[in-house]
Design a protein around this motif. Structure first.
Motif, PDB file in Angstrom:
ATOM      1  N   VAL A  92       0.839  -1.203   0.000  1.00  0.00           N
ATOM      2  CA  VAL A  92       0.000   0.000   0.000  1.00  0.00           C
ATOM      3  C   VAL A  92       0.868   1.244   0.000  1.00  0.00           C
ATOM      4  O   VAL A  92       0.647   2.177  -0.786  1.00  0.00           O
ATOM      5  CB  VAL A  92      -0.946   0.007   1.222  1.00  0.00           C
ATOM      6  CG1 VAL A  92      -1.768   1.296   1.243  1.00  0.00           C
ATOM      7  CG2 VAL A  92      -1.877  -1.210   1.199  1.00  0.00           C
ATOM      8  N   ALA A  93       1.876   1.267   0.862  1.00  0.00           N
ATOM      9  CA  ALA A  93       2.732   2.451   0.994  1.00  0.00           C
ATOM     10  C   ALA A  93       3.469   2.776  -0.299  1.00  0.00           C
ATOM     11  O   ALA A  93       3.700   3.953  -0.613  1.00  0.00           O
ATOM     12  CB  ALA A  93       3.728   2.248   2.124  1.00  0.00           C
ATOM     13  N   SER A  94       3.838   1.747  -1.058  1.00  0.00           N
ATOM     14  CA  SER A  94       4.601   1.980  -2.289  1.00  0.00           C
ATOM     15  C   SER A  94       3.792   2.742  -3.329  1.00  0.00           C
ATOM     16  O   SER A  94       4.357   3.305  -4.267  1.00  0.00           O
ATOM     17  CB  SER A  94       5.074   0.645  -2.877  1.00  0.00           C
ATOM     18  OG  SER A  94       3.974  -0.121  -3.360  1.00  0.00           O
ATOM     19  N   ARG A  95       2.478   2.767  -3.158  1.00  0.00           N
ATOM     20  CA  ARG A  95       1.602   3.491  -4.079  1.00  0.00           C
ATOM     21  C   ARG A  95       1.206   4.864  -3.547  1.00  0.00           C
ATOM     22  O   ARG A  95       0.379   5.542  -4.145  1.00  0.00           O
ATOM     23  CB  ARG A  95       0.362   2.638  -4.361  1.00  0.00           C
ATOM     24  CG  ARG A  95       0.683   1.442  -5.251  1.00  0.00           C
ATOM     25  CD  ARG A  95      -0.269   0.271  -5.031  1.00  0.00           C
ATOM     26  NE  ARG A  95      -0.027  -0.762  -6.024  1.00  0.00           N
ATOM     27  CZ  ARG A  95       0.973  -1.646  -5.951  1.00  0.00           C
ATOM     28  NH1 ARG A  95       1.814  -1.602  -4.926  1.00  0.00           N
ATOM     29  NH2 ARG A  95       1.134  -2.557  -6.888  1.00  0.00           N
ATOM     30  N   SER A  96       1.783   5.237  -2.428  1.00  0.00           N
ATOM     31  CA  SER A  96       1.480   6.520  -1.800  1.00  0.00           C
ATOM     32  C   SER A  96       2.585   7.528  -2.103  1.00  0.00           C
ATOM     33  O   SER A  96       3.769   7.171  -2.141  1.00  0.00           O
ATOM     34  CB  SER A  96       1.347   6.349  -0.289  1.00  0.00           C
ATOM     35  OG  SER A  96       1.348   7.600   0.362  1.00  0.00           O
ATOM     36  N   PRO A  97       2.234   8.806  -2.293  1.00  0.00           N
ATOM     37  CA  PRO A  97       3.259   9.827  -2.531  1.00  0.00           C
ATOM     38  C   PRO A  97       3.879  10.370  -1.243  1.00  0.00           C
ATOM     39  O   PRO A  97       4.749  11.240  -1.303  1.00  0.00           O
ATOM     40  CB  PRO A  97       2.476  10.928  -3.246  1.00  0.00           C
ATOM     41  CG  PRO A  97       1.093  10.841  -2.662  1.00  0.00           C
ATOM     42  CD  PRO A  97       0.865   9.363  -2.430  1.00  0.00           C
ATOM     43  N   VAL A  98       3.446   9.876  -0.089  1.00  0.00           N
ATOM     44  CA  VAL A  98       3.915  10.435   1.184  1.00  0.00           C
ATOM     45  C   VAL A  98       5.357  10.003   1.460  1.00  0.00           C
ATOM     46  O   VAL A  98       5.639   8.816   1.674  1.00  0.00           O
ATOM     47  CB  VAL A  98       2.990   9.992   2.339  1.00  0.00           C
ATOM     48  CG1 VAL A  98       3.504  10.540   3.669  1.00  0.00           C
ATOM     49  CG2 VAL A  98       1.564  10.466   2.079  1.00  0.00           C
TER      50      VAL A  98
END
Length: 210
Positions: free
Chosen positions: A162-168
């Motif tokens: 999930v995180a890998s698809r986040s710009p954060v």
């Protein structure tokens, strides 16, 4: 969204005080979850995400106390990544395991087997297993064994997926730090490619988890 389904993010709504110091990080993680086309049965009751004081854990999902929801430590480190990790545990138990157990333990079906094989082939897991096999490695042996448990592997890999698809940027920094630790708790980007593909299939990112 398929008929009779709801977004996964709707099940894990934030119930965090508006002045909580971790609210920004938790909201960013919740937004990352909401950005993916993950759906679950409309019959699944809300679980929610809340914070509370914890002495040792950064977060917790207790399958014996589902009514308490996903819990994040008030002053824990990596709060956003922890939220995604604990949601991964809840997904494993409540959705894939249908509330009867952690599906990652039984790994029924080829999609689960493909995911687990990708875990075992990864450099991150190889490094942990090599340390565990070292007769001189005693101090953190129990923690290393814990990191290799299938529910922990799934929660960590789901969080990174999930995180890998986040710009954060903060979440990516947390993953990078944990991937470089002596006992890696996440994967370097190149090491995660096969796992990413396995999770796309397992979680049904295109059509949703139904």
């Amino acid at each position: 969204m398929t008929s009779g389904a709801q977004p996964l993010a709707a099940v894990f709504g934030l119930a965090i005080p508006p002045r909580h110091p971790r609210l920004g990080a938790l909201r960013a993680a919740a937004d990352a979850l909401a950005a993916l086309p993950l759906t679950v049965s409309a019959a699944l009751a809300p679980v929610g995400v809340r914070t509370e004081p914890m002495r040792y854990e950064n977060g917790l999902f207790d399958s014996a106390k589902v009514e308490l929801g996903v819990r994040i430590a008030d002053d824990g480190i990596f709060p956003g990544l922890t939220l995604l990790h604990e949601v991964g545990h809840a997904l494993d138990y409540l959705v894939f395991g249908q509330g009867q157990g952690y599906a990652s333990l039984t790994r029924a079906g080829s999609d689960w087997q493909t995911w687990y094989a990708a875990c075992l082939r990864s450099d991150s897991v190889r490094r942990i297993r090599n340390r565990l096999a070292d007769p001189d490695f005693v101090q953190e042996a129990s923690f290393a064994a814990y990191l290799l448990e299938p529910p922990e592997l799934f929660a960590r890999s789901f969080a990174q997926w999930v995180a890998s698809r986040s710009p954060v940027a903060a979440i990516h920094a947390d993953i990078s730090q944990l991937a470089q630790s002596d006992l890696p708790q996440q994967w370097r980007p190149a090491d995660f490619v096969t796992l990413d593909a396995a999770l796309v299939t397992l979680c049904g990112a295109a059509g949703g988890v139904t």
